[in-house]
Design a protein around this motif. Structure first.
Motif, PDB file in Angstrom:
ATOM      1  N   LEU A  14      -0.077 -12.115  -4.045  1.00  0.00           N
ATOM      2  CA  LEU A  14      -0.585 -10.797  -4.372  1.00  0.00           C
ATOM      3  C   LEU A  14      -0.330  -9.882  -3.185  1.00  0.00           C
ATOM      4  CD1 LEU A  14      -4.113 -11.726  -5.801  1.00  0.00           C
ATOM      5  CD2 LEU A  14      -2.045 -11.284  -7.127  1.00  0.00           C
ATOM      6  N   HIS A  15       0.188  -8.698  -3.454  1.00  0.00           N
ATOM      7  CA  HIS A  15       0.315  -7.662  -2.427  1.00  0.00           C
ATOM      8  C   HIS A  15      -0.768  -6.617  -2.676  1.00  0.00           C
ATOM      9  CE1 HIS A  15       4.389  -8.733  -0.796  1.00  0.00           C
ATOM     10  NE2 HIS A  15       4.375  -9.443  -1.903  1.00  0.00           N
ATOM     11  N   LEU A  16      -1.508  -6.281  -1.659  1.00  0.00           N
ATOM     12  CA  LEU A  16      -2.562  -5.282  -1.751  1.00  0.00           C
ATOM     13  C   LEU A  16      -2.056  -4.001  -1.090  1.00  0.00           C
ATOM     14  CD1 LEU A  16      -4.023  -8.014  -2.212  1.00  0.00           C
ATOM     15  CD2 LEU A  16      -6.019  -7.034  -1.082  1.00  0.00           C
ATOM     16  N   ASN A  17      -1.895  -2.967  -1.886  1.00  0.00           N
ATOM     17  CA  ASN A  17      -1.310  -1.716  -1.403  1.00  0.00           C
ATOM     18  C   ASN A  17      -2.159  -1.134  -0.281  1.00  0.00           C
ATOM     19  OD1 ASN A  17       0.059   0.729  -1.155  1.00  0.00           O
ATOM     20  ND2 ASN A  17       0.297   0.987  -3.366  1.00  0.00           N
ATOM     21  N   GLN A  18      -1.546  -0.934   0.870  1.00  0.00           N
ATOM     22  CA  GLN A  18      -2.266  -0.367   2.004  1.00  0.00           C
ATOM     23  C   GLN A  18      -2.192   1.157   2.036  1.00  0.00           C
ATOM     24  OE1 GLN A  18      -3.954  -2.861   4.388  1.00  0.00           O
ATOM     25  NE2 GLN A  18      -3.687  -3.493   2.239  1.00  0.00           N
ATOM     26  N   THR A  19      -1.483   1.754   1.078  1.00  0.00           N
ATOM     27  CA  THR A  19      -1.441   3.209   0.948  1.00  0.00           C
ATOM     28  C   THR A  19      -2.094   3.610  -0.376  1.00  0.00           C
ATOM     29  OG1 THR A  19       0.770   3.105  -0.053  1.00  0.00           O
ATOM     30  CG2 THR A  19       0.645   3.413   2.340  1.00  0.00           C
ATOM     31  N   ASN A  20      -2.290   4.882  -0.538  1.00  0.00           N
ATOM     32  CA  ASN A  20      -3.010   5.381  -1.716  1.00  0.00           C
ATOM     33  C   ASN A  20      -2.039   5.594  -2.879  1.00  0.00           C
ATOM     34  OD1 ASN A  20      -4.671   6.663  -3.562  1.00  0.00           O
ATOM     35  ND2 ASN A  20      -5.679   7.943  -2.037  1.00  0.00           N
ATOM     36  N   PRO A  21      -2.216   4.847  -3.992  1.00  0.00           N
ATOM     37  CA  PRO A  21      -1.308   4.997  -5.132  1.00  0.00           C
ATOM     38  C   PRO A  21      -1.824   5.950  -6.211  1.00  0.00           C
ATOM     39  CG  PRO A  21      -2.641   3.052  -5.449  1.00  0.00           C
ATOM     40  CD  PRO A  21      -3.139   3.709  -4.178  1.00  0.00           C
ATOM     41  N   ASP A  22      -2.827   6.754  -5.907  1.00  0.00           N
ATOM     42  CA  ASP A  22      -3.443   7.635  -6.897  1.00  0.00           C
ATOM     43  C   ASP A  22      -2.379   8.517  -7.557  1.00  0.00           C
ATOM     44  OD1 ASP A  22      -4.916   9.466  -8.364  1.00  0.00           O
ATOM     45  OD2 ASP A  22      -6.351   9.872  -6.758  1.00  0.00           O
ATOM     46  N   PRO A  23      -2.253   8.472  -8.900  1.00  0.00           N
ATOM     47  CA  PRO A  23      -1.249   9.296  -9.585  1.00  0.00           C
ATOM     48  C   PRO A  23      -1.404  10.785  -9.307  1.00  0.00           C
ATOM     49  CG  PRO A  23      -2.149   7.641 -11.075  1.00  0.00           C
ATOM     50  CD  PRO A  23      -2.989   7.594  -9.827  1.00  0.00           C
ATOM     51  N   LEU A  76      -1.598  12.170  -6.661  1.00  0.00           N
ATOM     52  CA  LEU A  76      -0.851  12.535  -5.455  1.00  0.00           C
ATOM     53  C   LEU A  76       0.620  12.817  -5.745  1.00  0.00           C
ATOM     54  CD1 LEU A  76      -2.397   9.920  -2.989  1.00  0.00           C
ATOM     55  CD2 LEU A  76      -2.831  12.392  -3.048  1.00  0.00           C
ATOM     56  N   GLY A  77       1.042  12.568  -6.972  1.00  0.00           N
ATOM     57  CA  GLY A  77       2.410  12.884  -7.361  1.00  0.00           C
ATOM     58  C   GLY A  77       3.444  12.073  -6.602  1.00  0.00           C
ATOM     59  N   ASP A  78       4.465  12.758  -6.101  1.00  0.00           N
ATOM     60  CA  ASP A  78       5.603  12.071  -5.489  1.00  0.00           C
ATOM     61  C   ASP A  78       5.282  11.411  -4.169  1.00  0.00           C
ATOM     62  OD1 ASP A  78       7.176  12.830  -7.613  1.00  0.00           O
ATOM     63  OD2 ASP A  78       8.080  14.548  -6.582  1.00  0.00           O
ATOM     64  N   ILE A  79       4.164  11.755  -3.555  1.00  0.00           N
ATOM     65  CA  ILE A  79       3.861  11.138  -2.254  1.00  0.00           C
ATOM     66  C   ILE A  79       2.985   9.893  -2.401  1.00  0.00           C
ATOM     67  CG2 ILE A  79       4.022  13.383  -1.112  1.00  0.00           C
ATOM     68  CD1 ILE A  79       0.934  13.232  -0.760  1.00  0.00           C
ATOM     69  N   ARG A  80       2.610   9.525  -3.629  1.00  0.00           N
ATOM     70  CA  ARG A  80       1.766   8.350  -3.809  1.00  0.00           C
ATOM     71  C   ARG A  80       2.469   7.113  -3.255  1.00  0.00           C
ATOM     72  NH1 ARG A  80       1.988   7.088 -10.296  1.00  0.00           N
ATOM     73  NH2 ARG A  80       0.363   5.626  -9.659  1.00  0.00           N
ATOM     74  N   SER A  81       1.680   6.197  -2.722  1.00  0.00           N
ATOM     75  CA  SER A  81       2.181   4.948  -2.141  1.00  0.00           C
ATOM     76  C   SER A  81       3.171   5.183  -0.995  1.00  0.00           C
ATOM     77  CB  SER A  81       2.816   4.052  -3.221  1.00  0.00           C
ATOM     78  OG  SER A  81       1.832   3.603  -4.129  1.00  0.00           O
ATOM     79  N   THR A  82       3.002   6.276  -0.283  1.00  0.00           N
ATOM     80  CA  THR A  82       3.788   6.529   0.927  1.00  0.00           C
ATOM     81  C   THR A  82       2.825   6.791   2.080  1.00  0.00           C
ATOM     82  OG1 THR A  82       3.912   8.936   0.683  1.00  0.00           O
ATOM     83  CG2 THR A  82       5.575   7.628  -0.482  1.00  0.00           C
ATOM     84  N   ALA A  83       3.359   6.848   3.281  1.00  0.00           N
ATOM     85  CA  ALA A  83       2.529   7.129   4.459  1.00  0.00           C
ATOM     86  C   ALA A  83       1.831   8.469   4.316  1.00  0.00           C
ATOM     87  CB  ALA A  83       3.384   7.100   5.713  1.00  0.00           C
ATOM     88  N   GLU A 138       9.790  -1.020   7.911  1.00  0.00           N
ATOM     89  CA  GLU A 138      10.397  -1.571   6.702  1.00  0.00           C
ATOM     90  C   GLU A 138       9.706  -1.089   5.421  1.00  0.00           C
ATOM     91  OE1 GLU A 138      13.014  -3.450   5.849  1.00  0.00           O
ATOM     92  OE2 GLU A 138      13.810  -3.425   7.882  1.00  0.00           O
ATOM     93  N   TRP A 139       8.871  -0.053   5.530  1.00  0.00           N
ATOM     94  CA  TRP A 139       8.215   0.467   4.329  1.00  0.00           C
ATOM     95  C   TRP A 139       9.246   1.091   3.384  1.00  0.00           C
ATOM     96  CZ3 TRP A 139       2.997   3.483   5.158  1.00  0.00           C
ATOM     97  CH2 TRP A 139       2.097   2.689   5.869  1.00  0.00           C
ATOM     98  N   ASN A 164       8.857  -4.263   3.265  1.00  0.00           N
ATOM     99  CA  ASN A 164       7.423  -4.308   3.559  1.00  0.00           C
ATOM    100  C   ASN A 164       6.675  -3.698   2.377  1.00  0.00           C
ATOM    101  OD1 ASN A 164       4.837  -4.180   4.653  1.00  0.00           O
ATOM    102  ND2 ASN A 164       5.518  -3.444   6.638  1.00  0.00           N
ATOM    103  N   ILE A 165       6.575  -4.460   1.320  1.00  0.00           N
ATOM    104  CA  ILE A 165       6.134  -3.923   0.037  1.00  0.00           C
ATOM    105  C   ILE A 165       4.694  -3.410   0.078  1.00  0.00           C
ATOM    106  CG2 ILE A 165       5.790  -4.448  -2.410  1.00  0.00           C
ATOM    107  CD1 ILE A 165       8.729  -4.288  -1.463  1.00  0.00           C
ATOM    108  N   GLN A 166       3.795  -4.128   0.759  1.00  0.00           N
ATOM    109  CA  GLN A 166       2.401  -3.702   0.748  1.00  0.00           C
ATOM    110  C   GLN A 166       2.094  -2.628   1.781  1.00  0.00           C
ATOM    111  OE1 GLN A 166       3.326  -6.752   1.917  1.00  0.00           O
ATOM    112  NE2 GLN A 166       1.855  -7.591   3.368  1.00  0.00           N
ATOM    113  N   ARG A 167       3.121  -2.211   2.554  1.00  0.00           N
ATOM    114  CA  ARG A 167       2.959  -1.152   3.557  1.00  0.00           C
ATOM    115  C   ARG A 167       1.999  -1.587   4.669  1.00  0.00           C
ATOM    116  NH1 ARG A 167       5.785  -0.296  -1.206  1.00  0.00           N
ATOM    117  NH2 ARG A 167       5.842   1.904  -1.828  1.00  0.00           N
ATOM    118  N   PHE A 168       2.143  -2.830   5.083  1.00  0.00           N
ATOM    119  CA  PHE A 168       1.399  -3.380   6.216  1.00  0.00           C
ATOM    120  C   PHE A 168       1.998  -2.823   7.508  1.00  0.00           C
ATOM    121  CE2 PHE A 168       1.745  -6.681   9.519  1.00  0.00           C
ATOM    122  CZ  PHE A 168       0.415  -7.032   9.739  1.00  0.00           C
TER     123      PHE A 168
END
Length: 568
Positions: A288-297, A299-306, A476-477, A488-492
């Motif tokens: 399981l990968h636990l997303n370390q960034t915010n994936p809230d929809p 946020l639009g195009d910046i979701r799951s990014t730094a 590697e994000w 670095n899928i989970q953005r660790f």
């Protein structure tokens, strides 16, 4: 040092499998392969998916490969470079490969050092988003030495220099074909990405993305009697159960990959006598990968990014630890994998030198302990709806994976266990061809990670984990600036971890390398940004009429397909 290299390489110079008596190129006719996850490209540098890497391995090759026992064997190279034979410099800062005699591309042009130089430039281009960039970590130069040698130079002593151009994830591509495909243009080169010119046993006749690949024997292959199959159909799509049936019951296909189905059902299929089930353990871990960034929809195009900022609660290790404690790994393994799996608490489960024992407490499910841990941290249910809150935010997660019966069963079990500790999970499954496809325009790829948690398996080629463990470097994000490629899928991200990457790269002693790698594993696992579940053996099936299969979980399992043949 020389002794250590001898131990590491083992039977590095093993000869390839002997040819079958009287067999000749094309004599076995047609071969039907089914991978129920359909490849979306034949360029492994543009996708981290196993289905792309393995389908491309029939066409594209590297200097060396890893056999069924994890031994390194020369492939395009005439021999494995070592300190003893002068191929590895005494100061461990360079390795020089010698290209085997008379090797040509399938179009008849010679394979030259220029192709390897270009491949390095292609994958390390800052705008290219190369999915296999870690294979070239530390490489400062690739140059020609004469007409048939390639020298790879490292910026620092590199005890294990067998990463660039080694294994199925780091093949050579033809400079002439990909010349206009550098950087951001890489995904746009459809003709090259869908029909690469290779040195391997087969050439592409037709490629329909996410569907089927038609191939035929390479007329310029360096072994005049091989491959033994004249043509290959590589079919993608469907599901694991249907794939198993197509080999073990209907006989429509000869080889089915990654049979992640109920082990009891698979045993019943094998008992019918039409197929043999084969298993190989390497380094594959369902996790399981636990997303370390915010994936809230929102946020639009910046979701799951730094730019989106940290996840509202999954960056707290206490939450991840409780989620891990609630899971019964032994039951997941028994139900979903049988003899093809072993419960694990490590993302780096093998070889033995690198396997940590520091996290073994996870092998025993502890729901009361998970509840107590959350209670003690003040993460409680304040409104009586059965769901805990973290700073006022309900612990609700979107948990996604690829469409697969075993994975959906695992999802259902984990959802139930998490509910028992006050965490609500919404389940989502995505067609595997899309999930692992790497399409930068798709919102559903595992690299984009538009969810809170996702589950899949990953591994590494070969026996040294240096390049693999470097996958979790801060730089590697995946993100829009890399075409959503990145390992670095989970953005660790931890500075201490990046420091260990550098330390491992500069350490020669094998025991010390083992210690550092175990420490890296423990740092990752104890961050609870990743939760290992099952050490998976690769489970596939082939028709009883097929011979010559030496299944490897250290490389593409199709690594020796040129030696496959139909029983006479």
């Amino acid at each position: 040092m020389k002794k250590r290299y001898s131990l590491l390489l083992g039977a590095a110079a093993l000869a390839l499998a002997p040819a079958a008596a009287m067999a000749e190129r094309g004599s076995s006719g047609h071969l039907n392969i089914i991978y129920w996850q359909a490849p979306s490209t034949l360029n492994p540098y543009l996708s981290g998916g196993t289905k792309e890497v393995e389908s491309a391995s029939l066409i594209l090759e590297s200097m060396a490969r890893f056999d069924q026992d994890g031994n390194m064997v020369p492939w395009l190279a005439s021999e494995i470079p070592t300190i003893e034979n002068g191929g590895v410099s005494e100061d461990l800062t360079s390795i020089t490969w010698t290209i085997g005699d008379g090797i040509t591309w399938s179009d008849g042009t010679p394979l030259t050092p220029a192709d390897f130089i270009f491949t390095w430039q292609y994958c390390t281009h800052p705008e290219g988003g190369c999915a296999q960039a870690s294979s070239y970590d530390g490489v400062t130069n690739v140059e020609a030495v004469g007409d048939n040698q390639v020298r790879v130079t490292f910026g620092a002593p590199t005890p294990f220099p067998y990463t660039a151009f080694v294994g199925s994830e780091s093949p050579v591509i033809q400079a002439a074909q990909f010349a206009d495909c550098l950087g951001a243009r890489a995904p746009e080169c459809t003709d090259a990405n869908f029909g690469p010119i290779g040195t391997g046993p087969f050439v592409v006749d037709e490629f329909r993305p996410n569907d089927v690949i038609e191939m035929s024997a390479n007329p310029n292959f360096r072994f005049p009697d091989r491959p033994y199959f004249a043509t290959v159909t590589f079919k993608g799509g469907g599901d694991a159960t249907a794939a198993a049936r197509s080999v073990c019951e209907t006989g429509e296909f000869d080889y089915a990959w990654n049979l992640q189905i109920d082990p009891t059902i698979l045993a019943q299929m094998e008992a019918q006598g039409r197929c043999n089930v084969v298993t190989a353990f390497g380094t594959s871990v369902e996790r399981l990968h636990l997303n370390q960034t915010n994936p809230d929809p929102a946020l639009g195009d910046i979701r799951s990014t730094a730019e989106a900022g940290p996840h509202p609660f999954l960056t707290d290790p206490i939450v991840g630890q409780a989620m891990s404690m609630a899971i019964d790994r032994a039951l997941i393994t028994e139900i979903g994998y049988g003899a093809g799996g072993q419960p694990t608490c490590n993302v780096l489960p093998a070889p033995e030198l690198y396997a940590s024992t520091a996290n073994d407490a996870c092998l025993v499910q502890d729901i009361p302990g998970a509840i107590a841990l959350l209670d003690g941290a003040g993460i409680v249910d304040t409104d009586g709806d059965g769901i805990r809150e973290y700073n006022g935010i309900p612990l609700r997660v979107l948990y996604q994976t690829s469409t697969n019966a075993v994975r959906q069963d695992t999802q259902a079990l984990i959802k139930q266990w998490w509910a028992e500790i006050g965490i609500d999970a919404e389940l989502r499954n995505i067609d595997a061809s899309v999930f692992f496809g790497g399409d930068p325009a798709s919102p559903d790829t595992f690299q984009k990670f538009y969810a809170d948690i996702e589950m899949y398996t990953n591994n590494f080629a070969g026996v040294d984990p240096q390049a693999y463990m470097a996958n979790w470097a801060c730089d590697e994000w995946p993100g829009p600036d890399t075409q959503w490629q990145g390992s670095n899928i989970q953005r660790f991200c931890m500075e201490e971890y990046d420091a260990l990457i550098e330390e491992l790269a500069g350490t020669a002693d094998l025991q010390e390398r083992g210690r550092i790698a175990r420490e890296m594993n423990d740092m990752l696992v104890q961050s609870y940004s990743i939760i290992p579940l099952v050490h998976r053996g690769g489970v596939s099936a082939h028709a009883v009429t097929l011979e010559g299969i030496l299944m490897s979980d250290w490389d593409s399992e199709l690594w020796n397909i040129m030696d496959w043949r139909r029983a006479q």
